[in-house]
Write a protein that holds these residues in place. Structure first.
Motif, short mmCIF file in Angstrom:
data_model
loop_
_atom_site.label_atom_id
_atom_site.label_comp_id
_atom_site.label_asym_id
_atom_site.label_seq_id
_atom_site.Cartn_x
_atom_site.Cartn_y
_atom_site.Cartn_z
N VAL A 184 33.91 37.65 24.33
CA VAL A 184 32.97 38.22 25.29
C VAL A 184 33.25 37.68 26.69
O VAL A 184 33.26 38.42 27.68
CB VAL A 184 31.51 37.90 24.87
N MET A 185 33.48 36.35 26.76
CA MET A 185 33.77 35.75 28.06
C MET A 185 35.02 36.36 28.68
O MET A 185 35.07 36.63 29.88
CB MET A 185 33.96 34.24 27.90
N SER A 186 36.04 36.61 27.86
CA SER A 186 37.27 37.21 28.36
C SER A 186 37.02 38.59 28.92
O SER A 186 37.55 38.98 29.97
CB SER A 186 38.32 37.28 27.24
N LEU A 187 36.19 39.37 28.23
CA LEU A 187 35.87 40.72 28.70
C LEU A 187 35.11 40.67 30.01
O LEU A 187 35.35 41.47 30.92
CB LEU A 187 35.06 41.47 27.64
N VAL A 188 34.16 39.73 30.13
CA VAL A 188 33.38 39.61 31.36
C VAL A 188 34.27 39.24 32.53
O VAL A 188 34.21 39.82 33.62
CB VAL A 188 32.26 38.55 31.19
N LEU A 189 35.16 38.27 32.30
CA LEU A 189 36.07 37.86 33.36
C LEU A 189 37.00 38.99 33.76
O LEU A 189 37.28 39.20 34.94
CB LEU A 189 36.90 36.65 32.91
N ALA A 190 37.45 39.76 32.78
CA ALA A 190 38.33 40.89 33.08
C ALA A 190 37.61 41.91 33.93
O ALA A 190 38.16 42.47 34.88
CB ALA A 190 38.83 41.53 31.78
N ALA A 191 36.32 42.16 33.61
CA ALA A 191 35.54 43.13 34.39
C ALA A 191 35.36 42.64 35.82
O ALA A 191 35.46 43.40 36.78
CB ALA A 191 34.17 43.34 33.73
N CYS A 192 35.11 41.31 35.96
CA CYS A 192 34.93 40.76 37.30
C CYS A 192 36.18 40.91 38.12
O CYS A 192 36.13 41.26 39.29
CB CYS A 192 34.56 39.28 37.21
N VAL A 193 37.33 40.66 37.53
CA VAL A 193 38.58 40.77 38.26
C VAL A 193 38.83 42.20 38.69
O VAL A 193 39.23 42.48 39.81
CB VAL A 193 39.76 40.25 37.39
N SER A 194 38.55 43.16 37.81
CA SER A 194 38.83 44.55 38.15
C SER A 194 37.91 45.05 39.24
O SER A 194 38.24 45.98 39.97
CB SER A 194 38.68 45.44 36.90
N ASP A 195 36.72 44.43 39.39
CA ASP A 195 35.78 44.89 40.41
C ASP A 195 36.01 44.22 41.75
O ASP A 195 35.57 44.70 42.77
CB ASP A 195 34.33 44.60 39.97
N ASP A 196 36.72 43.09 41.77
CA ASP A 196 36.90 42.36 43.02
C ASP A 196 37.82 43.10 43.97
O ASP A 196 38.77 43.75 43.55
CB ASP A 196 37.51 40.98 42.74
N ALA A 197 37.54 42.99 45.30
CA ALA A 197 38.44 43.55 46.30
C ALA A 197 39.77 42.84 46.21
O ALA A 197 39.84 41.62 46.13
CB ALA A 197 37.85 43.37 47.70
N GLY A 198 40.83 43.61 46.23
CA GLY A 198 42.16 43.03 46.19
C GLY A 198 42.68 42.80 44.79
O GLY A 198 43.73 42.17 44.63
N ALA A 199 41.96 43.26 43.75
CA ALA A 199 42.46 43.08 42.40
C ALA A 199 43.72 43.89 42.20
O ALA A 199 43.91 44.94 42.80
CB ALA A 199 41.39 43.52 41.40
N ASN A 200 44.59 43.41 41.33
CA ASN A 200 45.86 44.08 41.09
C ASN A 200 45.87 44.80 39.76
O ASN A 200 45.31 44.33 38.77
CB ASN A 200 47.01 43.07 41.11
N SER A 201 46.53 45.95 39.72
CA SER A 201 46.71 46.68 38.49
C SER A 201 47.90 46.10 37.73
O SER A 201 48.59 45.22 38.21
CB SER A 201 46.96 48.16 38.80
N GLU A 202 48.15 46.59 36.51
CA GLU A 202 49.21 46.04 35.67
C GLU A 202 50.58 46.18 36.30
O GLU A 202 51.46 45.36 36.08
CB GLU A 202 49.18 46.73 34.30
N ASP A 203 50.79 47.23 37.10
CA ASP A 203 52.10 47.43 37.70
C ASP A 203 52.24 46.72 39.05
O ASP A 203 53.20 46.91 39.76
CB ASP A 203 52.41 48.93 37.87
N GLY A 204 51.25 45.88 39.38
CA GLY A 204 51.34 45.11 40.62
C GLY A 204 50.71 45.78 41.82
O GLY A 204 50.62 45.21 42.88
N GLY A 205 50.24 47.02 41.67
CA GLY A 205 49.62 47.72 42.78
C GLY A 205 48.16 47.33 42.93
O GLY A 205 47.56 46.77 42.05
N SER A 206 47.59 47.63 44.09
CA SER A 206 46.20 47.29 44.36
C SER A 206 45.27 48.31 43.71
O SER A 206 45.58 49.48 43.60
CB SER A 206 45.95 47.27 45.87
N THR A 207 44.10 47.83 43.26
CA THR A 207 43.07 48.74 42.74
C THR A 207 41.90 48.79 43.72
O THR A 207 40.80 49.17 43.36
CB THR A 207 42.58 48.28 41.36
N GLU A 208 42.14 48.35 44.96
CA GLU A 208 41.08 48.38 45.97
C GLU A 208 40.67 49.81 46.29
O GLU A 208 41.47 50.74 46.20
CB GLU A 208 41.56 47.70 47.26
N GLU A 209 39.44 49.94 46.72
CA GLU A 209 38.92 51.23 47.18
C GLU A 209 38.10 50.99 48.43
O GLU A 209 37.24 50.11 48.45
CB GLU A 209 38.07 51.87 46.09
#
Length: 335
Positions: free
Chosen positions: A12-37
């Motif tokens: 559960v903790m891993s899932l929460v941390l993963a969600a936090c990372v994906s929501d943060d500004a400047g987070a990176n996708s698996e291919d190294g690109g930005s997921t910022e919006e």
């Protein structure tokens, strides 16, 4: 049992941390690109052509990290724009200096990081109103986009300093109403207003339609050639927490401004197309050409010019306290 619970908790903790990372500004996708919006805002006015060019030419894609999604939001007035900046609904964009300064002096943590343009405010009189000079405006009704907006302050400063006339807002002789600039021609035609303080391209559009005439041109309106007609604003929070993003945003804005000055005919066509998309009104090339002559597109901004304008807002009682704009302008991203 305890071991199984520990495994569940870690999962559960891993899932929460993963969600936090994906929501943060400047987070990176698996291919190294930005997921910022991010979302950029501006108005459908000629003073905001840099926003239209940046959107049409996708210039933010050239300066922001790969994969950044850029959205655009269009605003009818400065108050709604500034609220969107403060709430984080948009990350930056173009607005008149009046709303930016008013919100700053009210406690909003915002920064002007560049200018957008200067000029472009025209005072128009209704055709058939028999108004030949600003001295004739006692007892007349004028319209501006919003109380205390840039164009409103420019007009009222000129009227008070040069002709001794003020609006009914401060017990003066002129009646003030507000309305969207795109509707001013119809307000003239129905004789609901006598005078309008008009941002381009709507002044040139009124001229072409014949419903109004120029009473005071741009260079003779208060602060007409020195005050930025549009400034690029972002939040202090974004400057503090993600200066790289601000730098990328400003760089795209600079590219858009340079494009306008180097390719005026293409920029004019972009403005025609975007204004039609946003307002459903198609302006002629002649209107845009006339409006262009009243505007200088620049990203350079001087704090002292904004301070003089803010002092005028205070003198007109739009502001309750004498303003100090120290900290509003941050030109470090223009270097």
């Amino acid at each position: 049992m305890k071991k199984w619970l520990s495994i569940v908790a870690l999962t559960v903790m891993s899932l929460v941390l993963a969600a936090c990372v994906s929501d943060d500004a400047g987070a990176n996708s698996e291919d190294g690109g930005s997921t910022e919006e991010i979302t950029i805002g501006y108005f459908p006015n000629i003073n905001h052509v840099a926003g239209m060019v940046a959107e049409t030419k996708d210039l933010y894609a050239e300066t922001l990290p790969d994969g950044t999604k850029v959205n655009y939001q269009y605003f009818p007035d400065g108050s709604s724009f500034m609220t969107a900046i403060e709430t984080g609904d948009i990350q930056g964009g173009l607005v008149g200096p009046g709303p930016a300064m008013n919100h700053f002096t009210s406690g909003a943590e915002v920064n002007v990081v560049a200018a957008g343009s200067t000029g472009g405010t025209v005072i128009m009189a209704r055709e058939g109103s028999d108004i030949k000079s600003p001295e004739d405006l006692a007892g007349k009704t004028f319209v501006s986009p919003r109380v205390g907006c840039t164009h409103d302050v420019q007009f009222e400063t000129m009227m008070k300093e040069e002709f001794g006339l003020t609006s009914d807002r401060i017990d003066g002789e002129m009646k003030h109403v507000t309305g969207k600039p795109a509707t001013y021609a119809s307000l003239f035609e129905t004789k609901n207003v006598d005078v309008a303080t008009v941002p381009e391209p709507w002044a040139s559009s009124i001229e072409e339609q014949g419903s109004g005439k120029v009473l005071v041109d741009t260079q003779d309106v208060a602060f007409g050639e020195t005050l930025p007609a549009a400034v690029f604003v972002t939040s202090q929070k974004l400057v503090d927490e993600n200066p790289d993003m601000v730098e990328s945003i400003v760089e795209a804005h600079k590219k858009a401004t340079d494009f306008i000055n180097e390719n005026p005919e293409e920029a004019k066509q972009i403005a025609i197309n975007k204004i039609k998309d946003i307002t459903d009104q198609e302006l002629s090339k002649e209107v845009i050409d006339r409006a262009w002559e009243r505007i200088d597109f620049t990203y350079e901004v001087k704090e002292e010019n904004l301070q003089k304008f803010a002092d005028a807002s205070y003198d007109l009682e739009f502001l309750k306290e004498k303003p100090d704009l120290t900290g509003l302008v941050d030109t470090s991203f223009l270097d």
